[in-house]
Design an enzyme around this catalytic site. Structure first.
Site, PDB file in Angstrom:
ATOM      1  N   GLU B 211       1.091  -1.180  -0.003  1.00  0.00           N
ATOM      2  CA  GLU B 211       0.327   0.265   0.189  1.00  0.00           C
ATOM      3  C   GLU B 211       0.600   1.251   0.049  1.00  0.00           C
ATOM      4  O   GLU B 211       0.590   1.678   0.248  1.00  0.00           O
ATOM      5  CB  GLU B 211      -0.783   0.255   1.051  1.00  0.00           C
ATOM      6  CG  GLU B 211      -2.359  -0.638   1.186  1.00  0.00           C
ATOM      7  CD  GLU B 211      -1.773  -2.354   0.687  1.00  0.00           C
ATOM      8  OE1 GLU B 211      -0.964  -3.239   1.592  1.00  0.00           O
ATOM      9  OE2 GLU B 211      -2.150  -2.654  -0.313  1.00  0.00           O
ATOM     10  N   ASN B 295      -0.031  -7.385  -4.585  1.00  0.00           N
ATOM     11  CA  ASN B 295      -0.833  -5.865  -4.995  1.00  0.00           C
ATOM     12  C   ASN B 295      -0.181  -5.318  -5.756  1.00  0.00           C
ATOM     13  O   ASN B 295       1.419  -4.413  -4.736  1.00  0.00           O
ATOM     14  CB  ASN B 295      -1.737  -5.710  -4.426  1.00  0.00           C
ATOM     15  CG  ASN B 295      -0.767  -4.843  -3.523  1.00  0.00           C
ATOM     16  OD1 ASN B 295      -0.858  -5.108  -2.007  1.00  0.00           O
ATOM     17  ND2 ASN B 295      -1.343  -3.163  -3.426  1.00  0.00           N
ATOM     18  N   ASP B 337      -6.925  -5.139  -6.160  1.00  0.00           N
ATOM     19  CA  ASP B 337      -6.153  -5.678  -4.861  1.00  0.00           C
ATOM     20  C   ASP B 337      -6.208  -6.928  -3.579  1.00  0.00           C
ATOM     21  O   ASP B 337      -6.065  -7.279  -3.583  1.00  0.00           O
ATOM     22  CB  ASP B 337      -6.182  -4.605  -3.404  1.00  0.00           C
ATOM     23  CG  ASP B 337      -4.980  -4.360  -2.459  1.00  0.00           C
ATOM     24  OD1 ASP B 337      -4.145  -4.675  -2.329  1.00  0.00           O
ATOM     25  OD2 ASP B 337      -5.941  -4.696  -1.229  1.00  0.00           O
TER      26      ASP B 337
END
Lengths: 176, 611
Positions: B211, B295, B337
């Site tokens: 992230e 991801n 994701d």
């Protein structure tokens, strides 16, 4: 009576005027402090002495708060605090403030960073933008005049608009 | 090695003929080795004793199956709490305790203390504890609470990772530091949350931070010294990804030179994600490790045209050199994701048609149960095990998911009812497999989402997402389910619905029980065949960790689990998030707004035994 009305509308007009003001060239001291010391603690030994009082000029301008909202996303504050409900960082829309809710406290938080994972943005964001962000952060918990707070979102609605946000409480509470 | 052979033998016999009605399966594995008084130091020797729990996934095949059967369907109703222990940290506890040589080892969430408890004495008193020197700022780059998924044992050492990117080896007997090494940088957004895996003389460690636009990697350290032996990146040129002449992917989709560069817009692979914070499996016969990558970054897929290799990809690598043998990208140009870090359960199965296949089975985040030939990477089947709208199936010819054009994320547009949501039909929380039932027990999530793509600014050390999201319960309203999947016949057999996402790991035993915990604080034992709840116990806080079971020095079987709600779904409680913002906690808070009514923070180890 007529005089009073006239005076009132004059004052209103003046306030509205400030609300709509856009400063294209920001003076370095867009906001200024007066008084004593920035305190983070409610405890002070001996006689109470005055705290610093900061007037954040950006808090009176709709344009500035709106800019604050844009910058809050642009500098990725929203990545850690979401839209005020928090995530990696704490919620900013409630009345719990570990490091204080006053403009100078929030300014210090952004500049200095905080030890449990708040990055230090000092030297990375121009100061006038920091004051705009401070104003926006305070609008999340209803701490600014609602007439200057943003009234709509151009994005998926995940919370009430800042303008409709009631002040969390008159008394600032510290986290237990 | 010996266990491996024993284990695959059992699996083979279990599936010989593949006649489920006429069960001639062995009741339990034989105890290969009893406790000896002098502690065994090598991993091979402790692995040979199935009364222990020497690595988080239980065994290299990631079965989380224990052959202990003292606690079984008949007597589990009498199970009682024997003793407890608090780590003192009120954040999400995801770790599996280890049980090696009559000692239990627990790693806590950040600041990642390690506790060694003496199981030979009543109440499991503390033998030693170790508190690493850590950087507090690491908490700011931990996407999903301050979690840690456990330690590893080998060569007389306990090896674990800290959130601030250290790998530390301790003397298992004394807690003295043997070596430590720093592998990442919080100012790039890196953290480490995974449980390391020890194979032969190597410790395997990967980074987290998908992230934050980090560049993902897995590396092997020398177990003796902590010195790096090899490092495989998951984006960038082939030389960085240890993709060389041995690389033979099954699908044309994954073949070509420097795809880790060419499937990105210029230079964006440098912030491309593809981390490794989940599970690794190991097949000693093929000498291959298997693991998937996280991801791509940012989340908004419009900002990263291309297949974005090697994110959301399964790798098979030679454990000695790290050289990639094959790879299979589950989600080229991942839209949602869907990290591919879930566990691969290695099984030798007699598939319909008769022949014995060496496969791996994965309950993927995208909602499909994959069965993959682990020798060559061919997808043998991919069946939905959850409600899916994001794709319309997996094309087994090309290996590509069949995209649903209605659900492609767009910038500035809200796309609704994408299922599964970002955390997937199942996140990292590992399944268990019982060779006695042929069932995989999958802790799953039933969540959908609304997704709006936004701009994303890359600022090192801050989130790199570009998305506005909120999650909510999928069809049926239950947000979780513990489901049993028949791996050979490729179908769901039963499921136990849960109010909240089932975010704890599962354990299966030869007592035909399945243990798992719920986010509202129940620790449960199900009948492994029928799914009936045979026993449950209300703990102090929600459970998102991995239960374990072992045989104590008194000859009794024990079961243990850590409580302490948190992690991504529990951050509303552990991080006091505000549900009035539906996008809080990267969108998870909107699906969990009632969690604070059911549980508070916690930090307790519960140990259970029969009276």
């Amino acid at each position: 009576m007529r005089n009073a009305l006239l005076l009132a509308s004059c004052l209103l007009a003046a306030a509205a005027c400030r609300r709509e003001q856009r400063e294209i060239v920001h003076s370095p001291a867009a906001s200024h402090a007066s008084g004593g010391i920035v305190r983070l603690s409610e405890l002070q030994p001996g006689q109470p002495t005055p705290e610093v009082e900061v007037r954040n000029a950006s808090e009176e301008k709709a344009y500035d708060i709106n800019e604050g909202k844009r910058l809050f996303a642009a500098y990725n504050c929203s990545g850690c605090h979401s839209h005020g409900g928090g995530g990696i960082g704490p919620a900013l829309m409630d009345n719990y403030w570990v490091y204080g809710s006053h403009p100078e406290n929030i300014h210090d938080t952004i500049v200095e960073g905080r030890p449990n994972g708040m990055p230090s943005f000092g030297g990375k964001i121009p100061d006038y933008q920091i004051w705009e962000i401070v104003a926006y952060v305070r609008s999340l918990s209803g701490l600014v005049n609602p007439t200057v707070a943003p009234s709509r979102d151009d994005h998926m609605q995940v919370k009430v608009a800042e303008q409709s946000k009631k002040e969390e409480s008159t008394e600032e509470k510290k986290k237990p | 090695m010996r266990t491996w052979v024993a284990c695959s033998l059992v699996l083979m016999t279990a599936f010989a003929g593949c006649n489920r009605a006429n069960s001639t399966r062995p009741k339990q594995l034989p105890y290969i080795q009893r406790y000896t008084s002098s502690p065994a130091t090598s991993l091979a020797s402790v692995l040979a004793d199935d009364g222990q729990w020497v690595m988080a996934p239980k065994d290299y095949a990631n079965t989380r199956f224990s052959s202990l059967d003292q606690i079984n369907t008949k007597n589990v109703g009498n199970l009682q709490a024997a003793w407890t222990f608090s780590t003192g940290i009120l954040r999400g506890h995801e770790a599996a305790p280890l049980i090696v040589n009559n000692t239990m080892y627990i790693v806590g969430p950040f600041p990642n203390p390690v506790f060694a408890l003496d199981l030979t004495r009543p109440g499991g008193p503390l033998k030693w504890q170790y508190k690493p020197a850590v950087i507090s700022g690491a908490k700011g780059v931990a996407c999903c609470d301050w979690v840690n998924r456990g330690a590893a044992f080998g060569d007389g050492k306990i090896v674990f990772n800290t959130l601030d990117n250290q790998t530390i080896a301790l003397d298992a007997n004394t807690g003295a530091e043997v070596w430590k090494t720093t592998l990442g940088d919080i100012n790039q957004g890196e953290t480490i949350t995974m449980a390391p895996l020890i194979v032969k003389d190597k410790v395997l460690v990967g980074n987290a931070g998908g992230e934050f636009g980090v560049r993902g990697w897995l590396q092997a350290l020398d177990l003796k010294t902590g010195k790096p032996v090899w490092k495989a990146f998951h984006t960038g040129p082939d030389t960085d990804c240890l993709i060389g002449p041995d690389f033979k992917p099954f699908y044309p989709l994954d073949a070509g030179k420097d795809l880790g560069v060419k499937t990105w817009s210029p230079e964006s692979w440098r912030q491309g994600g593809g981390t490794m914070w989940g599970w690794i499996s190991y097949d000693p016969q093929l000498n291959l490790i298997y693991y998937g990558t996280g991801n791509p970054g940012p989340w908004n897929p419009e900002l990263r045209p291309g297949d974005n290799k090697w994110t959301a990809t399964l790798f098979a690598r030679d454990v000695d050199t790290g050289a990639a043998k094959w790879a299979y990208q589950f989600q080229p140009h991942d839209n949602f994701d869907y990290d591919a870090v879930n566990e691969s359960t290695l099984l030798d199965l007699h598939l319909p048609g008769g022949q014995l296949r060496k496969v791996l089975v994965r309950a993927e985040r995208n909602g499909y149960m994959y069965m993959i030939d682990r020798a060559n990477g061919q997808v043998l089947s991919a069946d939905p095990y959850a409600f899916i709208t994001s794709t319309k199936g997996i094309d087994l010819k090309t290996g590509r998911p069949i995209e649903n054009p209605d659900k492609q994320p767009k910038s500035g547009k809200v796309i609704r009812e994408i299922c599964p949501a970002v955390p997937g039909a199942k996140d990292w929380q590992p399944s268990a497999y019982s060779p006695r039932t042929g069932l995989l027990y999958v802790p799953s999530e039933n969540l959908c989402m609304d997704f709006e793509g936004l701009e994303a600014n890359y600022i090192a050390g801050t989130p790199y997402l570009g998305a506005n999201i909120r999650y909510y319960a999928g069809p049926g309203g239950n947000r979780g389910e513990l489901l049993a999947w028949d791996v050979v016949h490729r179908k769901k057999v039963w499921g136990v619905k849960e109010r909240f996402p089932t975010y704890s790991g599962a354990v299966a035993t030869a007592g035909d029980l399945v243990f798992y915990g719920t986010m509202d604080g129940w620790f449960k034992a199900l009948d492994a065949r029928s799914g009936d709840t045979l026993w449950k116990f209300k703990t102090d806080s929600g459970i998102i960790s991995q239960p374990v079971t072992w045989r104590g020095p008194d000859g009794k079987q024990y079961v243990a689990v850590l409580t302490g709600v948190g992690g991504w779904p529990g951050a509303i409680v552990s991080g006091d998030l505000d549900p009035r913002d539906a996008g809080a906690g990267d969108g998870f808070v909107s699906a969990m707004s009632d969690l604070p009514k059911f549980t508070e923070k916690g930090s307790t180890l519960y140990v259970f035994a029969l009276p």
